[in-house]
Design a protein around this motif. Structure first.
Motif, PDB file in Angstrom:
ATOM      1  N   SER A 140       0.840  -1.186   0.000  1.00 46.61           N
ATOM      2  CA  SER A 140       0.000   0.000   0.000  1.00 46.61           C
ATOM      3  C   SER A 140       0.882   1.245   0.000  1.00 46.61           C
ATOM      4  O   SER A 140       1.844   1.331   0.755  1.00 46.61           O
ATOM      5  CB  SER A 140      -0.890   0.006   1.250  1.00 46.61           C
ATOM      6  N   HIS A 141       0.565   2.182  -0.873  1.00 44.98           N
ATOM      7  CA  HIS A 141       1.268   3.469  -0.871  1.00 44.98           C
ATOM      8  C   HIS A 141       0.574   4.473   0.041  1.00 44.98           C
ATOM      9  O   HIS A 141       1.105   5.538   0.306  1.00 44.98           O
ATOM     10  CB  HIS A 141       1.343   4.058  -2.286  1.00 44.98           C
ATOM     11  N   ARG A 224       7.927   8.951  -6.732  1.00 43.85           N
ATOM     12  CA  ARG A 224       7.582  10.368  -6.571  1.00 43.85           C
ATOM     13  C   ARG A 224       7.762  10.841  -5.134  1.00 43.85           C
ATOM     14  O   ARG A 224       7.745  12.044  -4.876  1.00 43.85           O
ATOM     15  CB  ARG A 224       6.117  10.597  -6.961  1.00 43.85           C
ATOM     16  N   LYS A 225       7.883   9.913  -4.183  1.00 38.14           N
ATOM     17  CA  LYS A 225       7.667  10.226  -2.772  1.00 38.14           C
ATOM     18  C   LYS A 225       8.920  10.135  -1.905  1.00 38.14           C
ATOM     19  O   LYS A 225       8.829   9.789  -0.727  1.00 38.14           O
ATOM     20  CB  LYS A 225       6.587   9.287  -2.219  1.00 38.14           C
ATOM     21  N   TYR A 226      10.077  10.450  -2.461  1.00 38.84           N
ATOM     22  CA  TYR A 226      11.316  10.318  -1.691  1.00 38.84           C
ATOM     23  C   TYR A 226      11.243  11.054  -0.359  1.00 38.84           C
ATOM     24  O   TYR A 226      11.568  10.504   0.696  1.00 38.84           O
ATOM     25  CB  TYR A 226      12.498  10.838  -2.509  1.00 38.84           C
ATOM     26  N   ASN A 227      10.804  12.283  -0.376  1.00 42.59           N
ATOM     27  CA  ASN A 227      10.762  13.072   0.860  1.00 42.59           C
ATOM     28  C   ASN A 227       9.775  12.502   1.873  1.00 42.59           C
ATOM     29  O   ASN A 227      10.013  12.544   3.084  1.00 42.59           O
ATOM     30  CB  ASN A 227      10.423  14.530   0.549  1.00 42.59           C
ATOM     31  N   SER A 228       8.670  11.952   1.380  1.00 44.62           N
ATOM     32  CA  SER A 228       7.683  11.354   2.284  1.00 44.62           C
ATOM     33  C   SER A 228       8.231  10.107   2.958  1.00 44.62           C
ATOM     34  O   SER A 228       8.071   9.902   4.167  1.00 44.62           O
ATOM     35  CB  SER A 228       6.405  11.000   1.519  1.00 44.62           C
ATOM     36  N   TYR A 229       8.902   9.255   2.183  1.00 44.13           N
ATOM     37  CA  TYR A 229       9.530   8.067   2.775  1.00 44.13           C
ATOM     38  C   TYR A 229      10.591   8.462   3.793  1.00 44.13           C
ATOM     39  O   TYR A 229      10.709   7.851   4.859  1.00 44.13           O
ATOM     40  CB  TYR A 229      10.172   7.202   1.687  1.00 44.13           C
ATOM     41  N   LEU A 230      11.374   9.482   3.449  1.00 38.35           N
ATOM     42  CA  LEU A 230      12.444   9.920   4.336  1.00 38.35           C
ATOM     43  C   LEU A 230      11.884  10.428   5.657  1.00 38.35           C
ATOM     44  O   LEU A 230      12.373  10.086   6.741  1.00 38.35           O
ATOM     45  CB  LEU A 230      13.264  11.018   3.643  1.00 38.35           C
ATOM     46  N   HIS A 245      18.641  -1.496  -0.134  1.00 37.31           N
ATOM     47  CA  HIS A 245      17.491  -2.264   0.343  1.00 37.31           C
ATOM     48  C   HIS A 245      16.300  -2.316  -0.604  1.00 37.31           C
ATOM     49  O   HIS A 245      15.643  -3.357  -0.713  1.00 37.31           O
ATOM     50  CB  HIS A 245      17.008  -1.690   1.687  1.00 37.31           C
ATOM     51  N   THR A 246      15.981  -1.203  -1.247  1.00 38.80           N
ATOM     52  CA  THR A 246      14.822  -1.185  -2.139  1.00 38.80           C
ATOM     53  C   THR A 246      15.070  -2.100  -3.332  1.00 38.80           C
ATOM     54  O   THR A 246      16.157  -2.093  -3.908  1.00 38.80           O
ATOM     55  CB  THR A 246      14.534   0.247  -2.617  1.00 38.80           C
ATOM     56  N   VAL A 247      14.066  -2.867  -3.686  1.00 35.40           N
ATOM     57  CA  VAL A 247      14.185  -3.791  -4.812  1.00 35.40           C
ATOM     58  C   VAL A 247      13.426  -3.282  -6.033  1.00 35.40           C
ATOM     59  O   VAL A 247      13.920  -3.349  -7.155  1.00 35.40           O
ATOM     60  CB  VAL A 247      13.689  -5.194  -4.419  1.00 35.40           C
ATOM     61  N   ILE A 248      12.237  -2.745  -5.816  1.00 31.53           N
ATOM     62  CA  ILE A 248      11.387  -2.340  -6.930  1.00 31.53           C
ATOM     63  C   ILE A 248      11.084  -0.851  -6.837  1.00 31.53           C
ATOM     64  O   ILE A 248      10.494  -0.383  -5.863  1.00 31.53           O
ATOM     65  CB  ILE A 248      10.075  -3.153  -6.944  1.00 31.53           C
ATOM     66  N   LEU A 249      11.503  -0.118  -7.858  1.00 27.55           N
ATOM     67  CA  LEU A 249      11.183   1.304  -7.989  1.00 27.55           C
ATOM     68  C   LEU A 249      10.040   1.441  -8.992  1.00 27.55           C
ATOM     69  O   LEU A 249      10.160   1.004 -10.143  1.00 27.55           O
ATOM     70  CB  LEU A 249      12.386   2.089  -8.503  1.00 27.55           C
ATOM     71  N   HIS A 250       8.956   2.053  -8.550  1.00 31.56           N
ATOM     72  CA  HIS A 250       7.755   2.159  -9.378  1.00 31.56           C
ATOM     73  C   HIS A 250       7.516   3.623  -9.730  1.00 31.56           C
ATOM     74  O   HIS A 250       7.328   4.458  -8.852  1.00 31.56           O
ATOM     75  CB  HIS A 250       6.568   1.592  -8.597  1.00 31.56           C
ATOM     76  N   PHE A 251       7.510   3.921 -11.016  1.00 31.43           N
ATOM     77  CA  PHE A 251       7.329   5.300 -11.481  1.00 31.43           C
ATOM     78  C   PHE A 251       5.832   5.551 -11.696  1.00 31.43           C
ATOM     79  O   PHE A 251       5.327   5.635 -12.821  1.00 31.43           O
ATOM     80  CB  PHE A 251       8.147   5.538 -12.744  1.00 31.43           C
ATOM     81  N   CYS A 252       5.137   5.663 -10.574  1.00 25.37           N
ATOM     82  CA  CYS A 252       3.681   5.818 -10.565  1.00 25.37           C
ATOM     83  C   CYS A 252       3.269   7.190 -11.097  1.00 25.37           C
ATOM     84  O   CYS A 252       4.064   8.137 -11.132  1.00 25.37           O
ATOM     85  CB  CYS A 252       3.146   5.672  -9.139  1.00 25.37           C
ATOM     86  N   GLY A 253       2.005   7.295 -11.457  1.00 28.74           N
ATOM     87  CA  GLY A 253       1.441   8.592 -11.806  1.00 28.74           C
ATOM     88  C   GLY A 253       1.600   8.950 -13.276  1.00 28.74           C
ATOM     89  O   GLY A 253       2.152   8.205 -14.081  1.00 28.74           O
ATOM     90  N   ARG A 254       1.117  10.128 -13.612  1.00 24.44           N
ATOM     91  CA  ARG A 254       1.145  10.581 -15.004  1.00 24.44           C
ATOM     92  C   ARG A 254       2.539  10.952 -15.474  1.00 24.44           C
ATOM     93  O   ARG A 254       2.900  10.716 -16.625  1.00 24.44           O
ATOM     94  CB  ARG A 254       0.207  11.773 -15.178  1.00 24.44           C
ATOM     95  N   TYR A 264      10.789  14.321 -10.690  1.00 22.76           N
ATOM     96  CA  TYR A 264      11.094  13.611  -9.456  1.00 22.76           C
ATOM     97  C   TYR A 264      12.474  12.952  -9.488  1.00 22.76           C
ATOM     98  O   TYR A 264      13.070  12.756 -10.535  1.00 22.76           O
ATOM     99  CB  TYR A 264      10.027  12.539  -9.185  1.00 22.76           C
ATOM    100  N   ARG A 265      12.924  12.622  -8.285  1.00 22.99           N
ATOM    101  CA  ARG A 265      14.175  11.901  -8.116  1.00 22.99           C
ATOM    102  C   ARG A 265      14.081  10.541  -8.819  1.00 22.99           C
ATOM    103  O   ARG A 265      13.002  10.038  -9.041  1.00 22.99           O
ATOM    104  CB  ARG A 265      14.425  11.693  -6.615  1.00 22.99           C
ATOM    105  N   PHE A 266      15.193   9.993  -9.177  1.00 23.07           N
ATOM    106  CA  PHE A 266      15.331   8.680  -9.807  1.00 23.07           C
ATOM    107  C   PHE A 266      15.073   8.692 -11.315  1.00 23.07           C
ATOM    108  O   PHE A 266      15.168   7.652 -11.962  1.00 23.07           O
ATOM    109  CB  PHE A 266      14.438   7.619  -9.152  1.00 23.07           C
TER     110      PHE A 266
END
Length: 285
Positions: A140-141, A224-230, A245-254, A264-266
């Motif tokens: 869940s995001h 999109r949410k680097y700052n939120s995760y941080l 540690h992260t395995v899957i990077l998902h480029f969500c959104g438009r 966004y970052r990445f």
């Protein structure tokens, strides 16, 4: 050489569903998997409705060069003829929900990945996750903002988290027994006016109580949410943590990293795998 489906228990099986507009994005995903899982045996299953065979030749060559099995599954588009879809959310988005009935019947589990993903670490821990009697495992995001979670619960009449459908570990054996295709199609057609993200809404409304929660910061990181995760992790999930540690990077959104002015970052990391893919494909010609 004709690849024959393997029976080894250690093969990781990946599922994608898309139209031909996303074929190169799929190939970028494949490159990222191969680079970061170099010792793994893989079988790749592509479900689609209308991709011409000649358009798949490049994918076949790429998979062969990685020594991956590749299987094209053509789905009868008439099955979902009445289901809501848009240019952004084409019919192929539904296929993951009925994967158990569309894939070869002897497959026991599969890992579905959206094509707007890159894999940057080892997939095996996810592949070997114990499902604990659930149909799906997903992240869940909405933990990034509880308000969104509450809105989706109210909107869909559920009491579980709102799970993202872009990464799904699927227990195919259990789904064959419990998911009735006609019920999924009926739900999608009768609720079409209230579905915001159609396949994701259906997943949550019908099966949210049968989903094993995954850690999104590892298995479905919203790029999109680097700052939120941080902030949520009190500074733990910085760039160094993500690459370890992260395995899957998902480029969500438009906004997508292959489009101009990606904010966004990445985005540069995605460009790296995009360039690797182009070079790899050039060498195969």
């Amino acid at each position: 050489m004709i690849y024959k489906r393997g029976s080894e228990k250690d093969i990781i099986r990946i599922l994608v569903s898309l139209d031909q507009n996303y074929l190169f994005r799929f190939q970028v995903l494949l490159t990222s998997i191969a680079v970061n899982n170099p010792q793994e045996k893989m079988e790749i299953y592509l479900m689609h409705s209308d991709i011409p065979e000649e358009k798949l030749e490049s994918v076949k060559k790429q998979c062969a060069s990685f020594d991956y099995g590749f299987f094209s599954i053509a789905v009868d588009s008439a099955i979902f003829s009445n289901a809501p879809e848009t240019k952004r959310y084409p019919q192929e988005m539904y296929y993951r929900l009925l994967a158990a009935h569309l894939l070869p019947q002897d497959l026991k589990r599969i890992l579905y990945l959206d094509p707007d993903i890159i894999v940057i670490n080892d997939l095996r821990p996810l592949w070997e996750t114990e499902m604990q009697g659930n149909l799906f495992a997903a992240a869940s995001h909405t933990g990034l903002t509880e308000l969104a979670n509450n809105v989706n619960r109210l909107r869909l009449g559920t009491d579980s988290d709102y799970y993202n459908s872009g990464v799904l570990l699927i227990d195919l054996e259990a789904c064959r027994k419990e998911i009735i295709p006609e019920e999924v199609i009926t739900f999608s057609t009768t609720r079409r006016m209230s579905l915001v993200l159609p396949d994701q809404d259906i997943l949550n409304a019908m099966f949210g109580h049968r989903i094993l929660p995954l850690d999104d910061s590892i298995w479905n990181y919203d790029a999109r949410k680097y700052n939120s995760y941080l902030a949520r992790s009190s500074g733990k999930t910085d760039i160094n943590w993500i690459f370890s540690h992260t395995v899957i990077l998902h480029f969500c959104g438009r906004a997508k990293p292959w489009k101009s002015r990606y904010p966004y970052r990445f985005g540069l990391l995605y460009k790296h795998y995009e360039q690797l893919t182009r070079r790899w494909l050039e060498n195969l010609e």
